[in-house]
Write an enzyme that holds these catalytic residues in place. Structure first.
Site, mmCIF file in Angstrom:
data_model
loop_
_atom_site.group_PDB
_atom_site.id
_atom_site.type_symbol
_atom_site.label_atom_id
_atom_site.label_comp_id
_atom_site.label_asym_id
_atom_site.label_seq_id
_atom_site.Cartn_x
_atom_site.Cartn_y
_atom_site.Cartn_z
ATOM 1 N N SER A 27 -33.153 -6.346 -45.244
ATOM 2 C CA SER A 27 -33.518 -5.070 -44.583
ATOM 3 C C SER A 27 -34.620 -4.332 -44.677
ATOM 4 C CB SER A 27 -32.442 -3.982 -45.214
ATOM 5 O OG SER A 27 -30.851 -4.435 -45.371
ATOM 6 N N HIS A 57 -32.303 -4.489 -39.461
ATOM 7 C CA HIS A 57 -32.427 -6.118 -39.415
ATOM 8 C C HIS A 57 -32.874 -6.289 -37.959
ATOM 9 C CE1 HIS A 57 -30.604 -7.664 -43.054
ATOM 10 N NE2 HIS A 57 -30.399 -6.554 -43.301
ATOM 11 N N TYR A 81 -19.882 -7.847 -46.164
ATOM 12 C CA TYR A 81 -19.249 -6.360 -46.049
ATOM 13 C C TYR A 81 -19.033 -6.176 -44.470
ATOM 14 C CZ TYR A 81 -23.840 -4.815 -45.525
ATOM 15 O OH TYR A 81 -25.349 -4.615 -45.112
ATOM 16 N N GLU A 82 -19.570 -6.987 -43.966
ATOM 17 C CA GLU A 82 -19.565 -6.547 -42.293
ATOM 18 C C GLU A 82 -17.951 -7.095 -41.633
ATOM 19 O OE1 GLU A 82 -22.945 -7.551 -39.692
ATOM 20 O OE2 GLU A 82 -24.001 -7.955 -41.724
ATOM 21 N N MET A 204 -26.666 -6.459 -52.163
ATOM 22 C CA MET A 204 -25.527 -6.968 -51.307
ATOM 23 C C MET A 204 -25.625 -8.379 -50.239
ATOM 24 S SD MET A 204 -24.334 -3.297 -50.054
ATOM 25 C CE MET A 204 -24.393 -1.795 -50.942
ATOM 26 N N SER A 205 -26.348 -9.113 -50.813
ATOM 27 C CA SER A 205 -26.846 -10.409 -49.913
ATOM 28 C C SER A 205 -27.119 -11.493 -50.826
ATOM 29 C CB SER A 205 -27.923 -10.115 -48.709
ATOM 30 O OG SER A 205 -29.017 -9.840 -49.615
ATOM 31 N N ASN A 228 -35.223 0.902 -54.839
ATOM 32 C CA ASN A 228 -34.716 2.119 -55.609
ATOM 33 C C ASN A 228 -34.488 1.518 -57.101
ATOM 34 O OD1 ASN A 228 -32.548 0.992 -53.827
ATOM 35 N ND2 ASN A 228 -31.421 1.616 -55.650
ATOM 36 N N HIS A 240 -28.810 3.812 -47.513
ATOM 37 C CA HIS A 240 -29.063 2.842 -46.509
ATOM 38 C C HIS A 240 -30.501 3.163 -45.893
ATOM 39 C CE1 HIS A 240 -29.489 -1.059 -44.462
ATOM 40 N NE2 HIS A 240 -29.177 -0.484 -43.048
#
Ligand code: HPA
Length: 269
Positions: A27, A57, A81-82, A204-205, A228, A240
């Site tokens: 991201s 992305h 999560y998609e 998350m990846s 963060n 996000h």
């Protein structure tokens, strides 16, 4: 079974495409894809490549040279999560391998647990914690599914990346990355729990891709850009939008390290 359709389409675009190194950009980190001297193909034209997409992305594959090294850059990834599938990146990674890639560098944005790795800093993954408890290899029917994850993050690639970062004067501490399934961010209590479990950062990846890479026999390294402090550890409002806005701060340093590492590969131009 590898889906060969994407490989054929890429070969039609670029008949002599050879790839040594694959790069996956996280991201807000997609800028490097535009710096490659080569051919760009939209994911939409490649069967099995990420579909829906996440803002921040850049959904394209670029094949060409960076620092003289034949690379394939995946400008964005698909996340668990998609849609709830942990194997979303299997076809893209198999495709890179079919084109010749032997090494893979994954990048991501993360939340840090460590005051000495603050927003804007980079972290080299030494190991991970599959806190999501998911695998991209569920349903794989061969004994190859029993992947050895003892030294998943390639020791030599890590040492080289650290050496180049040092030469550039860019801190590149190592740490453990915890995979959070998302898409909601963590609660402060969850972050405290992950810290007790031994994580230094959360995102998350990446973890499913590391598992797939090791399954495929690709050597892999991964670098996080801290956007963060994790929930409860800092004052910024985690979102996000904040991730996308903050990633470029670390991305400039990340690009320098990746370019130096590529230049140091045997045979780099
Ligand atoms: N948590 C999970 N994923 C993230 C974070 C975070 O704090 N920051 C960037 N990606």
């Amino acid at each position: 079974m590898t889906d060969q359709r994407a490989v054929e389409i890429i070969r039609n675009h670029s008949p002599d495409a050879e790839v040594r190194v694959g790069l996956v950009l996280g991201s807000g980190l997609g800028g490097l894809a535009d710096q490659v001297d080569g051919v760009s193909i939209d994911y939409a034209d490649l069967p099995g490549f990420p579909r829906a997409g996440v803002s921040g992305h850049s959904p394209k594959l670029v094949i060409g040279r960076l620092q003289g090294v034949p690379v394939a850059v995946l400008g964005g990834r698909e996340h668990f999560y998609e849609h709830g599938r942990a194997d979303a990146m299997r076809v893209p990674l198999e495709t890179l391998q079919a084109l010749g890639a032997g090494q893979l560098i994954l990048t991501n944005a993360c939340g840090s647990f460590r005051a000495d790795i603050p927003p804007g800093a980079l972290m080299l993954l030494s190991d991970h914690l599959n806190y999501a408890g998911l695998s991209p290899l569920i349903g794989e029917g061969t004994d190859r599914r029993f992947v050895n994850m003892t030294e998943a993050y390639d020791r030599e690639m890590r040492a080289d990346l650290v050496r180049h970062a040092e030469a550039l004067g860019i801190p590149l501490p190592e740490g453990v990355y915890a995979w959070w399934p998302g898409p909601m961010f963590e609660t402060p209590a969850e972050i405290r729990a992950l810290k007790v479990l031994g994580a230094d950062a959360v995102g998350m990846s990446t973890v499913p891709e590391v598992i797939l890479a090791r399954f495929l026999g690709l050597r892999v390294a991964a670098i996080s850009v801290v956007t963060n402090m994790a929930a409860g550890l800092g004052n910024e409002h985690i979102s996000h939008a904040h991730t996308k806005a903050s990633a470029p701060v670390g991305a400039a340093k990340l690009e320098k390290i990746l370019r130096a590492w590529l230049s140091g590969l045997p045979g780099a131009g």
